[in-house]
Scaffold this motif. Structure first.
Motif, mmCIF file in Angstrom:
data_model
loop_
_atom_site.group_PDB
_atom_site.id
_atom_site.type_symbol
_atom_site.label_atom_id
_atom_site.label_comp_id
_atom_site.label_asym_id
_atom_site.label_seq_id
_atom_site.Cartn_x
_atom_site.Cartn_y
_atom_site.Cartn_z
ATOM 1 N N UNK A 1 -29.830 -73.636 -41.530
ATOM 2 C CA UNK A 1 -30.031 -72.223 -41.860
ATOM 3 C C UNK A 1 -29.648 -71.945 -43.311
ATOM 4 N N UNK A 2 -28.548 -72.549 -43.739
ATOM 5 C CA UNK A 2 -28.081 -72.378 -45.116
ATOM 6 C C UNK A 2 -29.079 -72.970 -46.110
ATOM 7 N N UNK A 3 -29.612 -74.153 -45.791
ATOM 8 C CA UNK A 3 -30.551 -74.815 -46.701
ATOM 9 C C UNK A 3 -31.896 -74.100 -46.759
ATOM 10 N N UNK B 1 -37.631 -71.870 -34.996
ATOM 11 C CA UNK B 1 -37.280 -73.280 -35.219
ATOM 12 C C UNK B 1 -35.804 -73.528 -34.931
ATOM 13 N N UNK B 2 -34.959 -72.670 -35.471
ATOM 14 C CA UNK B 2 -33.522 -72.852 -35.271
ATOM 15 C C UNK B 2 -33.146 -72.674 -33.807
ATOM 16 N N UNK B 3 -33.812 -71.753 -33.131
ATOM 17 C CA UNK B 3 -33.551 -71.553 -31.703
ATOM 18 C C UNK B 3 -33.978 -72.788 -30.911
ATOM 19 N N UNK B 4 -35.077 -73.394 -31.314
ATOM 20 C CA UNK B 4 -35.574 -74.600 -30.643
ATOM 21 C C UNK B 4 -34.593 -75.757 -30.786
ATOM 22 N N UNK B 5 -33.889 -75.795 -31.913
ATOM 23 C CA UNK B 5 -32.955 -76.894 -32.177
ATOM 24 C C UNK B 5 -31.646 -76.766 -31.398
ATOM 25 N N UNK C 1 -32.669 -70.132 -49.218
ATOM 26 C CA UNK C 1 -33.324 -69.902 -50.516
ATOM 27 C C UNK C 1 -34.841 -69.805 -50.409
ATOM 28 N N UNK C 2 -35.446 -70.592 -49.505
ATOM 29 C CA UNK C 2 -36.901 -70.542 -49.340
ATOM 30 C C UNK C 2 -37.332 -69.203 -48.755
ATOM 31 N N UNK C 3 -36.604 -68.714 -47.767
ATOM 32 C CA UNK C 3 -36.943 -67.434 -47.149
ATOM 33 C C UNK C 3 -36.791 -66.293 -48.157
ATOM 34 N N UNK C 4 -35.757 -66.357 -48.978
ATOM 35 C CA UNK C 4 -35.566 -65.335 -50.003
ATOM 36 C C UNK C 4 -36.681 -65.410 -51.042
#
Length: 361
Positions: A34-36, A17-21, A39-42
Motif C-alpha cells: 500500500x505504501x509503495x 488488489x490489496x483485499x485479495x492479498x 505515489x502512483x495513485x497520487x
C-alpha cells in the motif's frame, strides 16, 4: 476506452488488489504494498487518470521518470515499480487495463553494490557485538534477541512470535510435540535438540503464515544463552491470550516485546559508539542519534532486516547451499540469490574448496 475492458478507478482497483492479498500475505506485507503504491495513485489523481482502461505504457514510463527525478534510491525505485507491475498484472486479470500492458512495465535493475551498503550487517561487526554482549550484558534480553536474530536469520515478526513453549532445549521439551497432527512422530524419535519452532498464530502472524512455520536448529552456545536469559532475566508475564512470550516487557499493558521496541534495541546495539569510539567523528556527548527515538540517525546503525541479510550472507559464505538457507530462513532459493546473497569473494572461494578436494579425490 479500450474495447472489452470494464471501467474502474485506480484507487478502487488498488483496494480490490490489496483485499485479495489478505488471505495470502501478512498484514505488514500488505501495508508495504500500500505504501509503495501510494505515489502512483497520487500521480493518477494529479494527471486526471480516473479510469485504468485508458492507462498506457507511455504513462507508466512517465510515472517512472518522475520518481527518478524525485531522487529515489534505485532500491526504492525497484520496490515501487516492482509492486506497481504486480498491481497492473492483477488489473489485467480483471479486465481493467489493456492486454499485455504488464509486459511493458520495466522494473529497474538493482546492482549488488546498490544493496550492500545499506542492507547488510557484516559478520565481523555482528561477531564484535555478540562478543561485547556476552562480556557486558550476558544473558540479557538484548543478548538473547541478537543471538537468535543472527543465528537463525529470522524476520523481526518471527522473533516476536516466539513463546516459551517454542523453545526445545531439553529432551523433555519434545513431549509438547507428541500427538500433534502436523508432526511426523517417527521423525520426532530421531530429532536432535536444541531448536526453536516458529509458529503462525493469529495474534503473532508470520510473514508467510502457515507456510512460514518451521523448526530451526540452534548451536548449543546460542541455546544456552537463551536459556540463561529465561532463567535469570526474563520477566515472568503472560499476554492477553494467556500465552507466555519468550521476550517480555517489564511493565505496560503488552507483556510481549513489540516489534518497534526490538527494532529500536537493534538500532542501539549496532551503534559503534556503544562499544567504542565513533567512526563518524561525532561528539558523543551531543550526538542526536543517542537521543531516545532517534537511534536510526546514526550512519552505522542497522535495523533487524540488514541483520537478517548479513546472517544469510554469512551462511552462504560458509558454504551453505541456497536451498538449505532458504528453508532455514523461510525464503525461496531465488530470493536468497537475488536479494540476500552479497558474497565476499575470498570467503566464497574458501567455501568452494571442499568441492575442489572432492573432485581431486
Amino acid at each position: 476506452m479500450s474495447q472489452g475492458l470494464e471501467p474502474i478507478a485506480p484507487r478502487e482497483a488498488a483496494e480490490m488488489w490489496l483485499d485479495r492479498l489478505q488471505s495470502t500475505r501478512a498484514d505488514e506485507t500488505i501495508q508495504s504494498y500500500e505504501y509503495r503504491l501510494k505515489p502512483f495513485l497520487e500521480w493518477c489523481d494529479a494527471e486526471g487518470i480516473d479510469n485504468l482502461n485508458d492507462l498506457t505504457s507511455r504513462q507508466v514510463f512517465q510515472f517512472d521518470s518522475k520518481r527518478r527525478a524525485d531522487g529515489l534510491k534505485v532500491t526504492t525505485l525497484n520496490n515501487q515499480i516492482g509492486t506497481l507491475k504486480q498491481f497492473i498484472q492483477f488489473c489485467e486479470r480483471i479486465d481493467a487495463v489493456p492486454e499485455r500492458l504488464p509486459t511493458k512495465v520495466e522494473v529497474p535493475t538493482v546492482n549488488l553494490s546498490d544493496r550492500v551498503n545499506d542492507e547488510l550487517l557484516p559478520a565481523e561487526r555482528a561477531d564484535r557485538i555478540r562478543e561485547k554482549l556476552s562480556r557486558y550484558q550476558r544473558a540479557s534480553r538484548q543478548h538473547a534477541m541478537f543471538e537468535l536474530l543472527w543465528h537463525t536469520g529470522c524476520r523481526l515478526g518471527g522473533l516476536c512470535s516466539l513463546d516459551l513453549q517454542d523453545c526445545f532445549f531439553e529432551e523433555s521439551d519434545l513431549e509438547r510435540l507428541r500427538h500433534q497432527d502436523d508432526i511426523d512422530q517417527a521423525a520426532l524419535e530421531a530429532v536432535e535438540i536444541p531448536f526453536v519452532y516458529f509458529r503462525h498464530r493469529s495474534e503473532t502472524p508470520l510473514k508467510n503464515k502457515r507456510e512460514g512455520e518451521r523448526p530451526v536448529a540452534l548451536e548449543q552456545e546460542v541455546a544456552d544463552c537463551v536459556q540463561e536469559y529465561i532463567d535469570i532475566n526474563r520477566v515472568e508475564r503472560t499476554d492477553s491470550t494467556e500465552r507466555q512470550p519468550l521476550f517480555t516487557t517489564e511493565k505496560g499493558a503488552n507483556a510481549r516485546a513489540s516489534k518497534s521496541s526490538i527494532r529500536r534495541e537493534v538500532y542501539i546495539l549496532t551503534q559503534p559508539c556503544r562499544w567504542g569510539g565513533c567512526p563518524h567523528d561525532r561528539d558523543t556527548m551531543n550526538c542526536e542519534a543517542l537521543d531516545h527515538g532517534k537511534e536510526a540517525r546514526c550512519p552505522s546503525s542497522r535495523s533487524p532486516h540488514p541483520l537478517r541479510t548479513g546472517a544469510i550472507t554469512h551462511m552462504r559464505d560458509r558454504g551453505w547451499p541456497p536451498e538449505v538457507v532458504a528453508e532455514r530462513v523461510n525464503a525461496t532459493p531465488d530470493v536468497i540469490r537475488e536479494h540476500y546473497d552479497h558474497p565476499d569473494p575470498i570467503r566464497r572461494m574458501q567455501s568452494r574448496r571442499e568441492f575442489l578436494t572432492e573432485d581431486s579425490a
